[in-house]
Enzyme design. Structure first.
Site, mmCIF file in Angstrom:
data_model
loop_
_atom_site.group_PDB
_atom_site.id
_atom_site.type_symbol
_atom_site.label_atom_id
_atom_site.label_comp_id
_atom_site.label_asym_id
_atom_site.label_seq_id
_atom_site.Cartn_x
_atom_site.Cartn_y
_atom_site.Cartn_z
ATOM 1 N N ASP A 100 -11.938 4.610 -2.157
ATOM 2 C CA ASP A 100 -11.048 3.480 -1.889
ATOM 3 C C ASP A 100 -11.893 2.390 -1.230
ATOM 4 O OD1 ASP A 100 -8.782 1.972 -1.188
ATOM 5 O OD2 ASP A 100 -7.603 3.783 -0.802
ATOM 6 N N ASP A 202 -8.520 -1.918 -2.846
ATOM 7 C CA ASP A 202 -7.397 -2.298 -1.998
ATOM 8 C C ASP A 202 -7.129 -3.804 -2.136
ATOM 9 O OD1 ASP A 202 -5.733 -1.176 0.341
ATOM 10 O OD2 ASP A 202 -6.584 -2.987 1.224
ATOM 11 N N GLU A 267 -5.413 -2.330 -6.729
ATOM 12 C CA GLU A 267 -4.072 -2.344 -6.137
ATOM 13 C C GLU A 267 -3.540 -3.772 -6.231
ATOM 14 O OE1 GLU A 267 -1.676 -1.413 -2.002
ATOM 15 O OE2 GLU A 267 -3.598 -2.398 -1.946
ATOM 16 N N HIS A 327 0.594 6.498 -0.298
ATOM 17 C CA HIS A 327 0.588 6.588 1.169
ATOM 18 C C HIS A 327 1.342 5.443 1.846
ATOM 19 C CE1 HIS A 327 -2.450 3.765 0.043
ATOM 20 N NE2 HIS A 327 -2.554 3.351 1.283
ATOM 21 N N ASP A 328 1.949 4.568 1.058
ATOM 22 C CA ASP A 328 2.643 3.410 1.646
ATOM 23 C C ASP A 328 4.155 3.469 1.463
ATOM 24 O OD1 ASP A 328 0.345 2.078 2.537
ATOM 25 O OD2 ASP A 328 0.013 1.124 0.600
HETATM 26 C C1 NOJ Z 1 -2.886 -1.642 1.016
HETATM 27 C C2 NOJ Z 1 -2.987 -0.227 1.455
HETATM 28 O O1 NOJ Z 1 -2.395 0.599 0.480
HETATM 29 C C3 NOJ Z 1 -2.286 -0.129 2.792
HETATM 30 O O2 NOJ Z 1 -2.187 1.204 3.230
HETATM 31 C C4 NOJ Z 1 -3.042 -0.971 3.786
HETATM 32 O O3 NOJ Z 1 -2.336 -0.988 5.005
HETATM 33 C C5 NOJ Z 1 -3.209 -2.409 3.290
HETATM 34 N N1 NOJ Z 1 -3.613 -2.465 1.921
HETATM 35 C C6 NOJ Z 1 -4.249 -3.124 4.097
HETATM 36 O O4 NOJ Z 1 -5.523 -2.624 3.788
#
Ligand code: NOJ
Length: 542
Positions: A100, A202, A267, A327-328
């Site tokens: 990542d 990311d 992402e 994870h979000d």
């Molecule tokens: C996206 C990531 O998936 C998330 O977990 C993170 O907090 C933010 N980007 C900032 O890096």
């Protein structure tokens, strides 16, 4: 795109949140040695690649997404030697490694930022986005932080403000500075030289901001996680998606191509399938995430709409992907399942693993892990503290992996306080228990993955919908060169008959797999009777 086997197109990518997978040294936090100890489990599950959420040194304000050194491993996870061993041992098992990369921002503890904030003429000043506040002290423009409040933070040492799209401890870097750009491209090479197979980028489309720092216009509310943030009422015209992104992606792709069969998945930040489609193709990223499934209600038609839209938008050069968990977001088990029942999760798994597109799984999805309930004092994710009680943050979906019925679910040794609590259902919901139960969700995932491996049509065959899901059932063909399979998913908890379209009359089907029966049901005319929440896969007899 040719028809040879491509690991990232035909395979399954499994996301590990390293803090929460396996704790080998008893400090309550998962680590690389822990992951190594579970590689045989992953091989047996049948996945093809692991995506590791960030493992670089980090002060952990955003749990690894605030990086203080791109070229090392955080000591809580191990070191470069452990990492090299993980790559080697994973490769020996036919498992690829995806890292990542968090290149939109660094940690405020990164040596660049420590220098940058020292003085206006520091050599690293221009590595970040510094601006004077307005004469009345207001921020230079109206850009906001995704995590709440203004995106600008005043630094008293120099009286200027720096921009941060996320927490104030995550200053955004200045990608227009050639030294930053070059360094970041070298980061890709550093890890590729160590044998890494690909990267998840990311929030890649936020790297560049407009050089003129114009105010963003306000717009209609974007449906979002909370609907509460001013961030969601803003049209993000100037703070993301700048034209410089495409030439950068082209340069990244050239580097990746020079290392053979590598992979990149971006992402996509703010926006859905349409935007994602812009950024993938033969001369840009291999893939970009489409997160629509994370927000689909349990309605076959909603999934149908999302799939057909994505299939329709992507160019021939691009390949779809599907994500039920990350994870979000709250886990699919928390969103869809009722109590401890896994019926719907079996249907969701069949959908994920039989669509035309790379399936992404998230650790624990295969055993139906539920989000842990979080109380105010247990919150680790600062986002949750800020918006409590309306939004409790993202800790719920990040709890320790449930390996067995031992104390701490086999994640950490007994007596250790794990960084987040283990879900209280672990005595019954864990890998060991499910391995022993032929009807478990875990064994269903394994059977689906094995079917996907055995049947090329399930990997690369064309997606041809047979229903639109409005009447509870989503049915589609996967039509390959030498074989056609049919997938029938009953989203309802009642028996439902599927009436095949007239043009399917006369085709003969044999049983491949079902969560509700072990052999073929007689298909009468065009009608296939389905059990409640049945996922049925058939193959055409020719
Ligand atoms: C996206 C990531 O998936 C998330 O977990 C993170 O907090 C933010 N980007 C900032 O890096």
């Amino acid at each position: 795109m040719d028809n040879n086997h491509l690991w990232w197109r035909d395979g399954i990518i499994y996301q590990i949140y390293p803090r929460s997978f396996a704790d080998s040294n008893g400090d309550g936090i998962g680590d690389l040695e822990g992951i190594i100890s579970r590689l045989d489990y992953l091989k047996d599950l049948g996945i093809d690649a692991i995506w590791l959420s960030p493992i670089y040194p980090s002060p952990d304000v955003d749990f690894g997404y605030d990086v203080s050194n791109y070229l090392d491993i955080d000591p809580k996870f191990g070191n470069l030697e452990t990492f090299d061993r993980l790559v080697k041992l994973a490769h020996e098992r036919g498992i690829r490694i995806i890292l990542d990369l968090v290149l939109n921002h660094t940690s405020d503890q990164h040596p660049w930022f420590i220098e940058s904030r020292k003085s206006r003429d520091n050599p690293f000043r221009d590595y970040y986005l510094w601006r004077d506040p307005k004469p009345n002290g207001d921020p230079p423009n109206n850009w906001l932080s995704c995590f709440g409040g203004s995106g600008w933070e005043l630094d008293p040492t120099t009286g200027q403000m720096y921009f941060h799209m996320f927490y104030k401890e995550q200053p955004d870097v200045n990608w227009r500075n050639p030294a930053v750009r070059q360094y970041m491209l070298d980061v890709f090479k550093f890890w590729l030289d160590r044998g890494v197979d690909g990267f998840r980028l990311d929030v890649f489309n936020a790297y560049y901001k407009s050089p003129n720092f114009e105010d963003n216009p306000m717009g209609p509310i974007r449906p979002s996680l909370m609907g509460l943030r001013a961030f969601d009422r803003m049209k993000h015209i100037y703070d993301i998606d700048q034209p410089e992104m495409i030439p950068l992606l082209q340069d990244i792709r050239k580097i990746l191509n020079s290392y053979g069969e590598t992979y990149s998945v971006g992402e996509t930040f703010i926006g859905g399938a349409d935007k994602a489609a812009l950024y993938c193709g033969d001369d840009r990223l291999h893939a970009t995430f489409n997160f629509e499934f994370l927000h689909c209600p349990w309605w076959a038609h909603a999934f149908y709409q999302s799939i057909t839209r994505w299939e329709g938008i992507l160019s021939d050069e691009a390949w779809p992907n599907y994500v039920l968990n990350n994870h979000d977001n709250p886990r699919s088990a928390t969103r869809y399942a009722r109590g401890e029942e896994d019926d719907r999760l079996k249907v969701a798994a069949a959908l994920l693993l039989t669509l035309r597109g790379t399936p992404f799984m998230y650790y624990g999805e295969e055993i139906g892990m539920r989000d842990i309930p979080i109380s105010r004092d247990q919150i680790k994710d600062p986002w949750g503290r800020r918006y409590w009680p309306f939004f409790k943050g993202r800790d719920g979906c990040r709890s320790p992996m449930q390996w067995n019925a031992m104390p701490n679910a086999g994640f950490s040794p007994e007596g250790v306080e794990t960084w987040l609590p283990v879900h209280s259902n672990y005595p019954v919901r864990n890998v060991m228990t499910q391995e022993a139960d032929p009807e478990s969700l875990l064994n269903w995932y394994k059977r689906l993955i094995a079917a996907r491996k055995a049947h090329p049509s399930l990997r690369t065959g064309a997606f041809i919908p047979l229903t639109d899901g409005k009447r509870f059932i989503l049915a589609y063909l996967r039509q390959g060169k030498d074989e056609t399979t049919m997938v029938v998913l009953n989203f309802s908890s009642r028996r439902q008959p599927l009436t095949l379209p007239g043009d399917q009359t006369g085709r003969k089907w044999e049983y491949l797999l079902s969560n509700k029966r072990s052999s073929m049901i007689p298909v009468e005319g065009r009608v296939i009777p389905l059990e409640p929440n049945e996922a049925l896969i058939l193959r055409e007899v020719v």
